[in-house]
Design a protein around this motif. Structure first.
Motif, PDB file in Angstrom:
ATOM      1  N   GLN A  20       0.820  -1.204   0.000  1.00 52.32           N
ATOM      2  CA  GLN A  20       0.000   0.000   0.000  1.00 52.32           C
ATOM      3  C   GLN A  20       0.861   1.265   0.000  1.00 52.32           C
ATOM      4  OE1 GLN A  20      -3.242  -0.026   2.831  1.00 52.32           O
ATOM      5  NE2 GLN A  20      -3.119   2.176   3.128  1.00 52.32           N
ATOM      6  N   ALA A  45       0.844   4.334  -2.766  1.00 48.87           N
ATOM      7  CA  ALA A  45       0.627   5.736  -2.410  1.00 48.87           C
ATOM      8  C   ALA A  45       1.758   6.609  -2.932  1.00 48.87           C
ATOM      9  CB  ALA A  45       0.514   5.869  -0.893  1.00 48.87           C
ATOM     10  N   GLU A  82      -1.578   7.342   2.018  1.00 53.21           N
ATOM     11  CA  GLU A  82      -1.943   5.939   2.149  1.00 53.21           C
ATOM     12  C   GLU A  82      -3.413   5.785   2.481  1.00 53.21           C
ATOM     13  OE1 GLU A  82       0.536   3.329   4.378  1.00 53.21           O
ATOM     14  OE2 GLU A  82       2.338   4.551   4.102  1.00 53.21           O
ATOM     15  N   ALA A  83      -3.968   6.737   3.200  1.00 53.53           N
ATOM     16  CA  ALA A  83      -5.386   6.656   3.545  1.00 53.53           C
ATOM     17  C   ALA A  83      -6.254   6.742   2.294  1.00 53.53           C
ATOM     18  CB  ALA A  83      -5.746   7.773   4.526  1.00 53.53           C
ATOM     19  N   VAL A 109      -5.332   5.819  -0.718  1.00 53.26           N
ATOM     20  CA  VAL A 109      -5.181   4.551  -1.428  1.00 53.26           C
ATOM     21  C   VAL A 109      -6.010   3.465  -0.756  1.00 53.26           C
ATOM     22  CG1 VAL A 109      -3.531   2.758  -2.074  1.00 53.26           C
ATOM     23  CG2 VAL A 109      -2.914   5.170  -2.320  1.00 53.26           C
ATOM     24  N   GLN A 110      -6.054   3.476   0.603  1.00 49.44           N
ATOM     25  CA  GLN A 110      -6.838   2.490   1.325  1.00 49.44           C
ATOM     26  C   GLN A 110      -8.321   2.585   0.994  1.00 49.44           C
ATOM     27  OE1 GLN A 110      -5.511   0.088   3.408  1.00 49.44           O
ATOM     28  NE2 GLN A 110      -7.578  -0.792   3.338  1.00 49.44           N
ATOM     29  N   LEU A 111      -8.831   3.815   0.824  1.00 45.14           N
ATOM     30  CA  LEU A 111     -10.235   4.009   0.485  1.00 45.14           C
ATOM     31  C   LEU A 111     -10.569   3.429  -0.897  1.00 45.14           C
ATOM     32  CD1 LEU A 111     -10.831   7.666   1.761  1.00 45.14           C
ATOM     33  CD2 LEU A 111     -11.666   5.536   2.781  1.00 45.14           C
ATOM     34  N   LEU A 116      -8.587   0.830  -2.367  1.00 45.16           N
ATOM     35  CA  LEU A 116      -8.264  -0.588  -2.384  1.00 45.16           C
ATOM     36  C   LEU A 116      -9.370  -1.452  -1.790  1.00 45.16           C
ATOM     37  CD1 LEU A 116      -4.467  -0.619  -1.440  1.00 45.16           C
ATOM     38  CD2 LEU A 116      -5.478  -1.357  -3.601  1.00 45.16           C
ATOM     39  N   ASP A 117      -9.984  -1.004  -0.693  1.00 45.31           N
ATOM     40  CA  ASP A 117     -11.011  -1.827  -0.030  1.00 45.31           C
ATOM     41  C   ASP A 117     -12.173  -2.165  -0.966  1.00 45.31           C
ATOM     42  OD1 ASP A 117      -9.511  -1.907   2.249  1.00 45.31           O
ATOM     43  OD2 ASP A 117     -10.556  -0.249   3.228  1.00 45.31           O
ATOM     44  N   ARG A 129      -5.755  -9.231  -1.838  1.00 48.52           N
ATOM     45  CA  ARG A 129      -4.792  -8.880  -0.777  1.00 48.52           C
ATOM     46  C   ARG A 129      -4.042 -10.136  -0.366  1.00 48.52           C
ATOM     47  NH1 ARG A 129      -8.013  -6.706   2.299  1.00 48.52           N
ATOM     48  NH2 ARG A 129      -7.523  -4.481   2.196  1.00 48.52           N
ATOM     49  N   PHE A 172      -0.681  -6.245  -2.687  1.00 49.98           N
ATOM     50  CA  PHE A 172      -1.919  -6.282  -3.475  1.00 49.98           C
ATOM     51  C   PHE A 172      -1.550  -6.666  -4.912  1.00 49.98           C
ATOM     52  CE2 PHE A 172      -2.642  -3.498   0.065  1.00 49.98           C
ATOM     53  CZ  PHE A 172      -3.923  -3.805   0.476  1.00 49.98           C
TER      54      PHE A 172
END
Length: 350
Positions: free
Chosen positions: A21, A25, A32-33, A35-37, A39-40, A50, A60
């Motif tokens: 991750q 980013a 990173e936050a 990217v997390q939004l 990726l999920d 994952r 990923f």
């Protein structure tokens, strides 16, 4: 950067290798936050999987569904991608809801351009006088190697260029007769567009006519059964090739056996494989007609034209049935006379 643009940026970066991750980013230039939004939801929809790495951060990886999602993005544009990636102002119309984004691949060669006529023409011009290797063509044109390779493959498939493979040196490319014709046509079109267009249309019309007539003639000739005189002519031709040293005595015997086993002209291909084939279509007997016949036919044709015009005048200018019938006889007689005279003028003599 909008979520849609970031989603496709993440998919693009995962196309070449699995990444963590933090690396995603860094490459996307976001937190990173963010990217997390993205990726999920992609993991939930099956675009990305994952992979836990124990104590190390999870990586990923792109799935086949994600590959289809990436390739099926119809609004993808490399030009817009470069502008957005470098934060340059886009040329999109005012009022667009979301900026478009594409991506680059670190350490990878961008995909080649498809169907580049300008590069194809440049390659043909470079190959006009001598065969060249791909590396030399890349150096002379200044184009990327993958673009040159794609253009060469297309030219080879279209029979404009011939690929020569060598054991002791790199593969070379040489212009075929079709490539020479294409180069000549392009230059003529640049000098005189109307003249070149006329030649193209004329060639197309001629090819269309030949395409309708030639196959019938070829099929009929190939199915024609061989006569004794034709077999004798073929046997004489084989003997001449043996005398010229093109075949040895064993090859002569083998081909002679094939000749006398053949039944149609189509079977002669194996007999004369690699050798010049004899002409089995004999010219009409006799000598060509002398030139004075054409002159005499022309003089009598002028006289018949006069009678033909007289007949047309009788047909159009008189209501009397006898005059109309006489006019029709004059016109018909003129036509028949011309046919007979010119047939006589072109008839061969003994």
């Amino acid at each position: 950067m909008g979520n849609s643009a970031l989603e496709f940026a993440v998919l693009a970066h995962l196309e070449g290798a699995a990444l963590i991750q933090a690396e995603l980013a860094r490459r996307a230039g976001v937190s990173e936050a963010a990217v997390q939004l993205v990726l999920d939801p992609m993991v939930a929809r099956g675009f990305v999987v994952r992979q836990p790495q124990g104590a190390e951060p999870a990586t990923f990886r792109l799935t086949m569904t994600g590959v289809k999602r990436l390739k099926g993005h119809r609004e993808y544009s490399e030009a817009r991608a470069g502008q957005e990636w470098r934060r340059e102002p886009s040329e999109e119309p005012e009022g667009s809801q979301e900026p478009r984004l594409t991506w680059t691949w670190a350490g990878e060669t961008p995909p080649p351009q498809q169907g580049n006529p300008a590069l194809e023409q440049a390659l043909i011009e470079q190959l006009e006088h001598t065969a060249m290797a791909e590396a030399e063509l890349v150096r002379r044109t200044g184009a990327p190697a993958n673009d040159v390779q794609a253009a060469l493959d297309k030219l080879v498939a279209e029979t404009f260029v011939w690929r020569q493979q060598h054991d002791d040196r790199p593969t070379e490319y040489e212009l075929t007769e079709g490539g020479v014709g294409r180069l000549k046509l392009v230059r003529e079109f640049a000098e005189s567009p109307m003249s070149a267009m006329g030649k193209v249309l004329g060639a197309a019309a001629t090819q269309a006519v030949r395409g309708r007539r030639r196959p019938v003639a070829v099929v009929r000739a190939s199915r024609r059964r061989l006569s004794d005189s034709e077999r004798e002519a073929c046997s004489t031709a084989l003997a001449e090739q043996f005398g010229a040293g093109r075949i040895d005595i064993s090859e002569l015997h083998r081909r002679t056996d094939l000749l006398y086993a053949a039944t149609t002209r189509n079977d002669l291909g194996a007999v004369f494989e690699g050798l010049p084939s004899p002409s089995l279509d004999q010219e009409p007997a006799g000598k060509p007609a002398p030139g004075w016949r054409s002159g005499a036919a022309g003089c009598t044709s002028l006289v018949s034209v006069f009678f033909g015009l007289m007949g047309l005048a009788l047909i159009n200018g008189h209501d009397d049935v006898d005059d109309v019938v006489f006019g029709l006889l004059l016109v018909g007689g003129a036509v028949v006379w011309n046919y007979l005279v010119w047939s006589w003028a072109r008839r061969r003599v003994n």
